[in-house]
Design a protein around this motif. Sequence first.
Motif, PDB file in Angstrom:
ATOM      1  N   GLU A  20      25.123  44.366  33.090  1.00 39.10           N
ATOM      2  CA  GLU A  20      26.388  44.434  32.229  1.00 39.10           C
ATOM      3  C   GLU A  20      27.068  45.282  33.000  1.00 39.10           C
ATOM      4  OE1 GLU A  20      25.800  45.488  28.496  1.00 39.10           O
ATOM      5  OE2 GLU A  20      24.034  45.066  28.289  1.00 39.10           O
ATOM      6  N   ILE A  21      27.451  45.711  33.978  1.00 41.89           N
ATOM      7  CA  ILE A  21      28.478  46.321  34.525  1.00 41.89           C
ATOM      8  C   ILE A  21      28.788  46.087  35.791  1.00 41.89           C
ATOM      9  CG2 ILE A  21      29.595  48.516  36.223  1.00 41.89           C
ATOM     10  CD1 ILE A  21      28.414  50.808  33.910  1.00 41.89           C
ATOM     11  N   GLN A  22      27.939  45.460  36.344  1.00 42.64           N
ATOM     12  CA  GLN A  22      27.785  44.561  37.562  1.00 42.64           C
ATOM     13  C   GLN A  22      28.969  42.942  37.127  1.00 42.64           C
ATOM     14  OE1 GLN A  22      24.267  44.493  39.264  1.00 42.64           O
ATOM     15  NE2 GLN A  22      24.890  45.522  41.119  1.00 42.64           N
ATOM     16  N   SER A  23      28.444  42.567  35.509  1.00 47.10           N
ATOM     17  CA  SER A  23      28.889  41.349  35.293  1.00 47.10           C
ATOM     18  C   SER A  23      30.318  41.211  34.721  1.00 47.10           C
ATOM     19  CB  SER A  23      27.870  40.647  33.851  1.00 47.10           C
ATOM     20  OG  SER A  23      28.470  39.568  33.331  1.00 47.10           O
ATOM     21  N   LEU A  24      30.275  42.574  34.058  1.00 42.91           N
ATOM     22  CA  LEU A  24      32.012  43.190  34.174  1.00 42.91           C
ATOM     23  C   LEU A  24      32.817  43.683  35.319  1.00 42.91           C
ATOM     24  CD1 LEU A  24      33.466  43.634  31.718  1.00 42.91           C
ATOM     25  CD2 LEU A  24      33.139  45.802  31.828  1.00 42.91           C
ATOM     26  N   GLU A  25      31.891  43.450  36.161  1.00 43.62           N
ATOM     27  CA  GLU A  25      32.543  44.369  37.820  1.00 43.62           C
ATOM     28  C   GLU A  25      33.218  42.918  38.316  1.00 43.62           C
ATOM     29  OE1 GLU A  25      32.353  46.077  41.930  1.00 43.62           O
ATOM     30  OE2 GLU A  25      30.288  45.411  40.880  1.00 43.62           O
ATOM     31  N   ILE A  26      32.869  41.339  37.895  1.00 46.62           N
ATOM     32  CA  ILE A  26      33.228  40.275  38.562  1.00 46.62           C
ATOM     33  C   ILE A  26      34.480  39.466  38.041  1.00 46.62           C
ATOM     34  CG2 ILE A  26      32.494  37.750  38.010  1.00 46.62           C
ATOM     35  CD1 ILE A  26      31.032  39.296  39.864  1.00 46.62           C
ATOM     36  N   ARG A  27      34.811  40.408  36.832  1.00 50.41           N
ATOM     37  CA  ARG A  27      36.277  40.271  36.367  1.00 50.41           C
ATOM     38  C   ARG A  27      37.251  40.520  37.210  1.00 50.41           C
ATOM     39  NH1 ARG A  27      38.173  39.144  30.648  1.00 50.41           N
ATOM     40  NH2 ARG A  27      35.775  37.667  31.211  1.00 50.41           N
ATOM     41  N   THR A  28      37.250  41.595  37.324  1.00 48.00           N
ATOM     42  CA  THR A  28      37.847  41.989  37.976  1.00 48.00           C
ATOM     43  C   THR A  28      37.835  41.179  39.537  1.00 48.00           C
ATOM     44  OG1 THR A  28      36.461  43.762  39.906  1.00 48.00           O
ATOM     45  CG2 THR A  28      37.148  44.729  37.615  1.00 48.00           C
ATOM     46  N   LEU A  29      37.213  40.879  39.730  1.00 55.12           N
ATOM     47  CA  LEU A  29      37.615  39.439  40.965  1.00 55.12           C
ATOM     48  C   LEU A  29      38.568  38.896  40.808  1.00 55.12           C
ATOM     49  CD1 LEU A  29      34.016  39.940  43.003  1.00 55.12           C
ATOM     50  CD2 LEU A  29      35.577  41.738  43.579  1.00 55.12           C
ATOM     51  N   LEU A  30      39.074  38.066  40.089  1.00 60.56           N
ATOM     52  CA  LEU A  30      39.222  37.198  38.976  1.00 60.56           C
ATOM     53  C   LEU A  30      40.870  37.523  39.737  1.00 60.56           C
ATOM     54  CD1 LEU A  30      37.140  35.439  36.668  1.00 60.56           C
ATOM     55  CD2 LEU A  30      36.973  34.815  38.936  1.00 60.56           C
ATOM     56  N   SER A  31      41.853  37.693  40.336  1.00 59.49           N
ATOM     57  CA  SER A  31      42.928  38.137  40.459  1.00 59.49           C
ATOM     58  C   SER A  31      43.579  36.835  41.198  1.00 59.49           C
ATOM     59  CB  SER A  31      43.101  39.087  41.985  1.00 59.49           C
ATOM     60  OG  SER A  31      42.282  38.708  43.436  1.00 59.49           O
ATOM     61  N   GLY A  32      43.544  35.227  41.128  1.00 60.08           N
ATOM     62  CA  GLY A  32      43.997  34.104  41.670  1.00 60.08           C
ATOM     63  C   GLY A  32      45.142  34.095  40.835  1.00 60.08           C
ATOM     64  N   GLU A  33      46.102  33.417  40.756  1.00 58.43           N
ATOM     65  CA  GLU A  33      47.512  32.837  39.900  1.00 58.43           C
ATOM     66  C   GLU A  33      47.022  32.072  38.600  1.00 58.43           C
ATOM     67  OE1 GLU A  33      51.074  30.307  40.083  1.00 58.43           O
ATOM     68  OE2 GLU A  33      50.161  30.923  42.140  1.00 58.43           O
ATOM     69  N   TYR A  34      46.012  31.265  39.148  1.00 56.36           N
ATOM     70  CA  TYR A  34      45.196  30.321  37.392  1.00 56.36           C
ATOM     71  C   TYR A  34      44.178  30.852  36.739  1.00 56.36           C
ATOM     72  CZ  TYR A  34      49.330  27.572  39.408  1.00 56.36           C
ATOM     73  OH  TYR A  34      50.512  27.359  39.930  1.00 56.36           O
TER      74      TYR A  34
END
Length: 368
Positions: free
Chosen positions: A107-121
């Motif tokens: 679950e923590i690794q899955s949540l960590e994925i969100r932090t990789l979404l840093s694109g403008e859109y």
Amino acid sequence: MNPDVAADLKDLAGTLDGIETVTDLPALRAEIADLSEQAGQPDLWNDTEAAQKVTSRLAHAQGELRRIEELHRRLEDLPVLYELAEEEGDESSLADADAERRKLREEIQSLEIRTLLSGEYDPREALMTIRAEAGGVDAADFAEMLMRMYLRWAERHGYPVDVYDTSYAEEAGIKSATFQVRAPFAYGTLSVEQGTHRLVRISPFDNQGRRQTSFAGVEVAPVVESSDHVDIDEKDLRVDVYRSSGPGGQGVNTTDSAVRLTHIPTGIVVSCQNERSQLQNKATAMAVLQAKLLERRRQEEQAKMDALKDTGSSWGNQMRSYVLHPYQMVKDLRTEHEVGNPGAVLDGEIDGFIEAAIRWRRTQTTGA
């Protein structure tokens, strides 16, 4: 406590701390307070669209905060579970603690994925289009299988979906479909699904039972916001109206209410037939066209950056194979991530593929 377990818990705590830093919990709490105040205004629903955005964002922000706080609480409880199990010499309790630790890591690794979404859109909602490509009726059937896969994925996550247009094939399946996934970060998450998907199986449409390879294309675009300035000149549009086709509720097929827009400079064609009136269908089709033009602009900008960096990376083209015969396997050709249960994948269990692709994309863009 076992030194390996202690080290793993310390590693998990470090990852969660990193997630909390990137998420900026004080800012998130402040946003929740502000949105809660807006949601409590008596005139909120005078503007339905704005009200839906406020309530949707509030629910998402509250859910995000709850999820992080819950993970933190469970992580703090784990050392206590291990200590109790070791004091009592209870193998069953120790196994339960190990199972909780494994689940927490996932679950923590899955949540960590969100932090990789840093694109403008990346924070936007997603507009998806699925098209049957080479393979005849098998390709049309495969396109419908992919549409169901994404709808089931959205359902599993509790994400609302609006289907704007479905063009049914004559024998089976669909020629194309366009739908919107209404969730924050849906675009950033689903954008890695863009490309050509390939299916290998014994064709149910071949009376000789031969193996058939078919293809379907997936397009993903960010939903347009007012700040994007995607202006479309009416002179650049061809507007066709026609009668809705395929399965539909009462009143869907009785008038020429469906609308097809052709953007002459780019050749992009979009359709909408799910609304009751021609005016509503045209407005929705315009929103879809704007999203596709925005994605086209983003891809052109990305291509220029890639040329400058000379990465040679391409996320399009063939990206995943679904093999049902002579063996069972789904494999992503970019990340090498594979699963031996195509049935589960086609039923919406695609988070493993999405997370692996997001991590892979990050290495492509950063060179890490």
